[in-house]
Scaffold this active site. Structure first.
Site, short mmCIF file in Angstrom:
data_model
loop_
_atom_site.label_atom_id
_atom_site.label_comp_id
_atom_site.label_asym_id
_atom_site.label_seq_id
_atom_site.Cartn_x
_atom_site.Cartn_y
_atom_site.Cartn_z
N GLU A 161 -10.13 1.68 -2.14
CA GLU A 161 -10.06 1.89 -3.59
C GLU A 161 -11.29 1.31 -4.29
OE1 GLU A 161 -7.31 3.20 -5.28
OE2 GLU A 161 -5.86 3.31 -3.64
N ILE A 218 -6.44 8.08 5.51
CA ILE A 218 -5.46 8.45 4.50
C ILE A 218 -4.12 7.77 4.78
CG2 ILE A 218 -4.31 10.38 3.34
CD1 ILE A 218 -7.49 10.15 3.07
N LEU A 259 -8.78 11.64 -0.51
CA LEU A 259 -10.06 11.74 -1.21
C LEU A 259 -11.21 11.43 -0.23
CD1 LEU A 259 -11.57 12.10 -3.92
CD2 LEU A 259 -11.33 9.66 -4.29
N SER A 316 0.84 -1.21 0.00
CA SER A 316 0.00 0.00 0.00
C SER A 316 0.88 1.26 0.00
CB SER A 316 -0.90 0.04 1.24
OG SER A 316 -1.74 -1.08 1.28
N PHE A 353 -2.57 10.75 -0.35
CA PHE A 353 -3.66 11.07 -1.29
C PHE A 353 -4.94 11.14 -0.49
CE2 PHE A 353 -7.10 9.32 -3.95
CZ PHE A 353 -6.94 9.96 -5.17
N THR A 398 -15.06 -0.58 -2.85
CA THR A 398 -15.37 -1.87 -2.23
C THR A 398 -15.70 -2.89 -3.31
OG1 THR A 398 -17.74 -1.42 -2.10
CG2 THR A 398 -16.39 -0.66 -0.23
N CYS A 432 -6.34 8.43 -10.91
CA CYS A 432 -5.32 7.93 -9.96
C CYS A 432 -5.76 6.57 -9.41
CB CYS A 432 -5.14 8.89 -8.79
SG CYS A 432 -4.69 10.56 -9.29
N LEU A 433 -7.05 6.47 -9.06
CA LEU A 433 -7.54 5.22 -8.47
C LEU A 433 -7.42 4.07 -9.45
CD1 LEU A 433 -10.68 6.44 -6.48
CD2 LEU A 433 -8.41 5.94 -5.60
C1 LIG Z 1 -6.54 0.98 5.72
C2 LIG Z 1 -7.21 1.90 4.77
C3 LIG Z 1 -6.46 2.79 4.01
C4 LIG Z 1 -7.10 3.72 3.17
N1 LIG Z 1 -6.32 4.62 2.45
C5 LIG Z 1 -6.96 5.62 1.79
C6 LIG Z 1 -6.18 6.67 1.19
O1 LIG Z 1 -4.94 6.66 1.21
N2 LIG Z 1 -6.85 7.70 0.59
C7 LIG Z 1 -8.22 7.75 0.54
O2 LIG Z 1 -8.73 8.72 -0.01
N3 LIG Z 1 -8.97 6.76 1.08
C8 LIG Z 1 -8.38 5.70 1.70
N4 LIG Z 1 -9.13 4.70 2.28
C9 LIG Z 1 -10.60 4.80 2.26
C10 LIG Z 1 -11.29 3.79 1.35
O3 LIG Z 1 -11.03 4.05 0.01
C11 LIG Z 1 -12.78 3.80 1.71
O4 LIG Z 1 -12.90 3.19 2.99
C12 LIG Z 1 -13.63 3.07 0.69
O5 LIG Z 1 -13.74 3.81 -0.51
C13 LIG Z 1 -15.05 2.79 1.21
O6 LIG Z 1 -15.62 3.95 1.77
P1 LIG Z 1 -16.29 3.88 3.23
O7 LIG Z 1 -15.39 3.15 4.13
O8 LIG Z 1 -16.70 5.26 3.58
O9 LIG Z 1 -17.58 2.97 3.05
P2 LIG Z 1 -19.01 3.43 2.55
O10 LIG Z 1 -18.93 4.17 1.27
O11 LIG Z 1 -19.75 4.09 3.68
O12 LIG Z 1 -19.69 2.01 2.27
C14 LIG Z 1 -20.18 1.17 3.32
C15 LIG Z 1 -20.83 -0.06 2.67
O13 LIG Z 1 -21.93 0.37 1.86
C16 LIG Z 1 -21.78 -0.14 0.54
N5 LIG Z 1 -22.31 0.84 -0.41
C17 LIG Z 1 -22.06 2.17 -0.50
N6 LIG Z 1 -22.73 2.71 -1.51
C18 LIG Z 1 -23.45 1.71 -2.10
C19 LIG Z 1 -24.33 1.62 -3.20
N7 LIG Z 1 -24.64 2.68 -3.96
N8 LIG Z 1 -24.88 0.41 -3.50
C20 LIG Z 1 -24.57 -0.67 -2.77
N9 LIG Z 1 -23.73 -0.67 -1.72
C21 LIG Z 1 -23.18 0.51 -1.38
C22 LIG Z 1 -20.27 -0.34 0.35
O14 LIG Z 1 -19.98 -1.31 -0.65
C23 LIG Z 1 -19.87 -0.82 1.75
O15 LIG Z 1 -20.12 -2.19 1.86
C24 LIG Z 1 -8.51 3.71 3.07
C25 LIG Z 1 -9.26 2.77 3.80
C26 LIG Z 1 -8.63 1.88 4.63
C27 LIG Z 1 -9.45 0.89 5.41
#
Ligand SMILES: Cc1cc2nc3c(=O)[nH]c(=O)nc-3n(C[C@H](O)[C@H](O)[C@H](O)COP(=O)(O)OP(=O)(O)OC[C@H]3O[C@@H](n4cnc5c(N)ncnc54)[C@H](O)[C@@H]3O)c2cc1C
Length: 389
Positions: free
Chosen positions: A368, A167, A135, A95, A133, A370, A243-244
């Site tokens: 990046e 992040i 976002l 990562s 990064f 789910t 980027c993603l």
């Molecule tokens: C260790 C770690 C490192 C990370 N590093 C970075 C980083 O460097 N930079 C950065 O910007 N982010 C980072 N992230 C964040 C990561 O990209 C987000 O956690 C991810 O995009 C999911 O967002 P969320 O956790 O808010 O879940 P949510 O968006 O709240 O989703 C929760 C659940 O709802 C579901 N869901 C949401 N919308 C819908 C839909 N329309 N239909 C059906 N199901 C849905 C999802 O699939 C998930 O199961 C990191 C996360 C972790 C755990």
């Protein structure tokens, strides 16, 4: 020449000599520099920062940026093999490398001004500077287009207010590519430097996954960002999404490495561990698990390889990368679960690498995009009907 390790369908025969050589040298690097120290860092929840200069010396930062600009100039198969091998060591270290390459150096190279490129890319390539990064926000993960972070035009620059969450590298970053909405609602990228007033980056503790990687909040309170720190070359959500796409490609390969690690440990354990007077590997139910893992890993390798070929040819689509990320992180998570079962009680022990990989994979499966969000991206591609916006 042959790939080191698991290569059931003889992928080696399709690879060039230099691709196999980089895979082998990365494998040695992981064996010598990562595997001996990773369990301690995972247990303590610390990032092994002495690895940064060693990773830079291996040429992994900026590995696919053009040779004529002084960077690696390697193809995407090599980048993928590096991600695979590093994640065979640990997802947290992969990562770290992914963020520096795909989420920081890539956007500066692709969308940055000449001054931004000259200032940051050499420092990021030699590991003197670390990038992050931003976002994701506390209230906006899968739906980054709804972000609340605002950039309001001020005298010679912008005033940023808002917060980012989860992040990677945030607290140790010298520069962070952070995304905010301007007053007209357009998403723009900003190079936020660590000494800028109003920026705080507390580390997020109590994580049970990616424990050898630093994860942070970023809080912007009236951060003044001069105009020259705006990424000039891109506007809108397509900036962060580009980027993603880069990062998801590397994750798709990396997940194969994690699965290889737990598979190889499981084969060894199945041959060594005896119950009922026989190795557990002699029981059909254990063999079935190993066969499932090997088959899925091999399919994951082919998916990664072919996506890499398309990427090098310039024909890859974001949906193909979604398929790679979705399938291979799911596959690696399932392999880690099966490996846990094969190891019995030892599967939960830090004496074996299984639980570390299993816990890591929970993040890799989620970040990046789910698994479900990639399902919906592919669903839209098949039907032409967007289901989530
Ligand atoms: C260790 C770690 C490192 C990370 N590093 C970075 C980083 O460097 N930079 C950065 O910007 N982010 C980072 N992230 C964040 C990561 O990209 C987000 O956690 C991810 O995009 C999911 O967002 P969320 O956790 O808010 O879940 P949510 O968006 O709240 O989703 C929760 C659940 O709802 C579901 N869901 C949401 N919308 C819908 C839909 N329309 N239909 C059906 N199901 C849905 C999802 O699939 C998930 O199961 C990191 C996360 C972790 C755990």
């Amino acid at each position: 020449m042959k790939l080191d390790g698991l290569d059931y369908l003889d992928l080696s025969s399709h690879l060039k000599e230099n691709e196999i050589m980089v895979q082998q040298s990365t494998r040695e690097f992981v064996n010598n520099e990562i595997l001996p120290i990773i369990d301690k860092h995972f247990e303590n929840g610390t990032f092994p920062d002495n690895l940064t200069s060693k990773i830079a010396d291996m040429g992994f930062f900026g590995i696919t940026l053009p040779k004529e600009d002084g960077y690696g100039g390697m193809n995407n198969i090599i980048y993928g093999l590096v991600c695979q091998e590093i994640e065979r060591g640990d997802s947290g270290i992969r990562s770290f490398i992914s963020v520096q390459n795909s989420l920081v150096m890539f956007p500066i190279h692709a969308f940055g001004s000449d001054v931004q490129k000259q200032k940051w890319l050499p420092l990021l390539a030699n590991g003197e500077s670390i990038g992050s990064f931003g976002l994701t926000e506390p209230d906006h993960g899968s739906d980054p287009g709804s972000m609340d972070t605002k950039a309001v035009k001020g005298d010679g620059g912008y005033i940023l207010n808002g917060a980012k969450m989860w992040i990677t590298n945030g607290s140790i970053a010298d520069v962070s590519i952070d995304w905010a909405k301007t007053e007209d609602g357009v998403v723009r990228g900003f190079l936020i430097e660590k000494e800028m007033e109003g920026l705080t980056a507390p580390e997020m503790k109590h994580k049970w996954s990616l424990r050898a990687s630093i994860t942070s909040e970023l809080i912007f309170q009236d951060v003044y960002v001069p105009e020259e720190n705006l990424l000039p070359g891109v506007e809108g959500l397509k900036g962060p999404l580009a980027c993603l796409s880069q990062a998801r490609y590397g994750i798709g390969w990396g997940a194969v490495g994690s699965a290889m690690a737990v598979y190889e440990a499981s084969v060894k354990y199945a041959k060594d561990r005896k119950q009922f007077g026989k190795p557990i590997g002699s029981f059909q139910l254990v063999q079935e698990k190993l066969v499932w893992m090997l088959t899925e890993i091999t399919k994951g390798q082919l998916l990664a390889y072919h996506t890499g070929k398309n990427k090098d040819a310039g024909t890859v689509t974001v949906q193909q990368i979604s398929m790679l990320k979705r399938n291979n992180t799911w596959m690696a998570r399932e392999c880690a679960k099966l490996a846990r079962e094969i190891h019995g009680a030892n599967g939960i022990s830090g004496e074996y690498p299984i639980m570390r990989h299993l816990m890591n994979m929970e993040s890799v499966y989620t970040y990046e995009g789910t698994f479900d969000m990639h399902t919906l991206i592919l669903g839209e591609d098949i039907t032409g009907i967007p289901s989530f916006r």
